[in-house]
Each structure stands twice: as structure tokens, then as C-alpha cells.
Design an enzyme around this catalytic site. Sequence first.
Site, PDB file in Angstrom:
ATOM      1  CG  ASN A   7     162.196  23.134 -75.183  1.00  0.00           C
ATOM      2  OD1 ASN A   7     162.913  23.663 -73.975  1.00  0.00           O
ATOM      3  ND2 ASN A   7     161.727  21.946 -75.122  1.00  0.00           N
ATOM      4  CE  LYS A   9     164.892  19.885 -76.193  1.00  0.00           C
ATOM      5  NZ  LYS A   9     164.635  18.456 -76.806  1.00  0.00           N
ATOM      6  CG  HIS A  94     159.374  18.291 -74.078  1.00  0.00           C
ATOM      7  ND1 HIS A  94     160.474  17.114 -74.242  1.00  0.00           N
ATOM      8  CD2 HIS A  94     159.742  19.008 -75.290  1.00  0.00           C
ATOM      9  CE1 HIS A  94     161.234  17.278 -75.088  1.00  0.00           C
ATOM     10  NE2 HIS A  94     160.598  18.511 -75.834  1.00  0.00           N
ATOM     11  CD  GLU A 166     158.726  18.486 -79.494  1.00  0.00           C
ATOM     12  OE1 GLU A 166     159.642  19.217 -79.968  1.00  0.00           O
ATOM     13  OE2 GLU A 166     158.747  18.351 -78.271  1.00  0.00           O
ATOM     14  N   GLY A 172     166.314  15.494 -80.968  1.00  0.00           N
ATOM     15  CA  GLY A 172     167.812  15.315 -80.953  1.00  0.00           C
ATOM     16  C   GLY A 172     168.586  14.523 -81.798  1.00  0.00           C
ATOM     17  CB  SER A 213     166.000  16.755 -85.845  1.00  0.00           C
ATOM     18  OG  SER A 213     166.377  15.790 -85.011  1.00  0.00           O
TER      19      SER A 213
HETATM   20  P1  13P Z   1     165.680  19.161 -81.117  1.00  0.00           P
HETATM   21  O1  13P Z   1     165.240  20.216 -82.073  1.00  0.00           O
HETATM   22  O2  13P Z   1     166.749  19.081 -80.493  1.00  0.00           O
HETATM   23  O3  13P Z   1     165.477  17.738 -81.758  1.00  0.00           O
HETATM   24  O4  13P Z   1     164.557  19.054 -80.180  1.00  0.00           O
HETATM   25  C1  13P Z   1     163.111  19.348 -80.309  1.00  0.00           C
HETATM   26  C2  13P Z   1     162.410  19.332 -78.989  1.00  0.00           C
HETATM   27  O5  13P Z   1     162.140  18.567 -78.045  1.00  0.00           O
HETATM   28  C3  13P Z   1     161.860  20.478 -78.781  1.00  0.00           C
HETATM   29  O6  13P Z   1     160.962  20.555 -77.825  1.00  0.00           O
END
Ligand code: 13P
Length: 261
Positions: A7, A9, A94, A166, A172, A213
Site C-alpha cells: 500500500n 498510500k 483502511h 491492521e 507506521g 509495521s
Molecule cells: P505500515 O506498514 O507503514 O505500518 O502501514 C501499514 C498499512 O497501513 C498498510 O495498509
Amino acid sequence: MRTIIGNWKMQLTIAEATQLAKDVAAALPKRLPDVRVAVCPSYAALSPVKDALGGSPVVLGAQDLCHEEKGAYTGEVSGRELADLGVKLVIIGHSERRSHVHEDDALIRAKVQRAFKNKMIPVLCVGETRDERDKGLRDVVVERQVRAALEGLDLPARGELVVAYEPVWVIGSGTAVDPEDAARSHYIIRETLRDSFSPETADRRCRVIYGGSVDKNNVGAFLARPVIDGVLVGGASLSAPEFTAIVEAARAADAKGAGRG
Ligand code: 13P
């Protein structure tokens, strides 16, 4: 077969996204029969990323879609446009959309339905906040989110569903949850899916993956658990070497026999 989804983002320019797609495609084998790999760029980068992926087995995904098929929805992008662009799966619900733009269960359910109608695989994201976890509500929240998103929906013929667990508070953060702890959520999600559809349909056509993460060092511990069918990767998917190392870890986990077929 494991599912590995990046992802991206809103982290990249179009030039950066295109280059990343080229690098990922170049670093992976030309055929990947033992793992499903997808990347989800922003809407604006979908077309150039698709071109950059060329004949690679990496699948194109999107980060969202409109709940309606067409009409006066300024700023939205429809499922049929995404399908036209070759998008095969779409992230829905999400936590960043649940919190930043207040997506609720009813909207998320409509988006799941819209994805099915356009023959795309919904990647439904669920997970508890830190506050909910501290109050002991993790199991309740996760089950409620899955049930609400699927209420009254059937899996279309040959349709598939991915649910991504998640935990909001680790996204993050650089520190994933303990894989054993994640496995508990996956168990709850799988049981909810078995109850929402049928045990056979859920086990054959639904995948439950972990996100939060994930990196190349911790992914093996997640994929060693048979209830964890793959990973949804944010930050670590922005580096081609890191992301391809995660894909290789998934292939190695499958070679060891862990996971669902
Ligand atoms: P991170 O891997 O940066 O923690 O993000 C996870 C996420 O939100 C994937 O959709």
C-alpha cells in the site's frame, strides 16, 4: 499461496511510483506461481504503474473506490473505471479513511459490494485502536467490523475476499504486534467469515492477512503461522529491495508448508 500487498498510500510522485514499479518488476522472477503480489499506488499513478509493471506477475491494486457505480460524485473514482484500468483488487475501509474522512460501516459495506460488482477483490481492512485494545475490546471490534462490512452480502461466483487485520495503533509505528497476538485476531476473523458465508466458502475463497509495521525482518514470524495468509505492507513497500525481500520470505514460508493453499 500467500498474498503480499504493498500500500503506497500518498507517499510518492508519479515519477517515483513508476520507478518503484519498474524496480519491483525487475527484481522479481517473471513468473510467481507460488505467491500473489500486488501494489496499490494512488489513483493518479495507476495507469503509469500498470505500464511500468509490463508483463510482470505483480497485480495492480487501488487504495479505494466510490460506493456508487456512476453519477454526480465529484472527486470520486468508480469501480468500473478501476476495472477498465486493469485494477484487480481494491483496499476498502483502511483505518486512515475511517479516521480522516469518517468512513463508516455502511459506506464500507457498499464499497465491498461495489468491488464485487466490478469483479475486483476487496481488501477489507479492520482493526482496533489503542484505546479499544486497552479497554479489552479488540475481539469485539474486529468481529463487529467484519460482520458490518459483509452483512447480507454473498461472495459472487468465483469471487474472492481478502480481510486485512491492521491494528490501528501499530500502523507506521515501526513496531508490529506480536505474531502470536495477531494470530488470535486472525482466528476471530476467520471464524466470523465462516459464520458470515459458510465454512467451506470462507476457507476456500477468503484470505486473512496482517498489516502494521511489517518489514523484511519480522515478516517470517507472521507467515510461519498458518492462520496468517499474507501481509499488507505500508512503509516497507516503498523500497523495492525491502518489498521483494518480503515476497521472497512469503515464498520461503510456503515452501516450508505453512499456510492455506
Ligand atoms: P505500515 O506498514 O507503514 O505500518 O502501514 C501499514 C498499512 O497501513 C498498510 O495498509
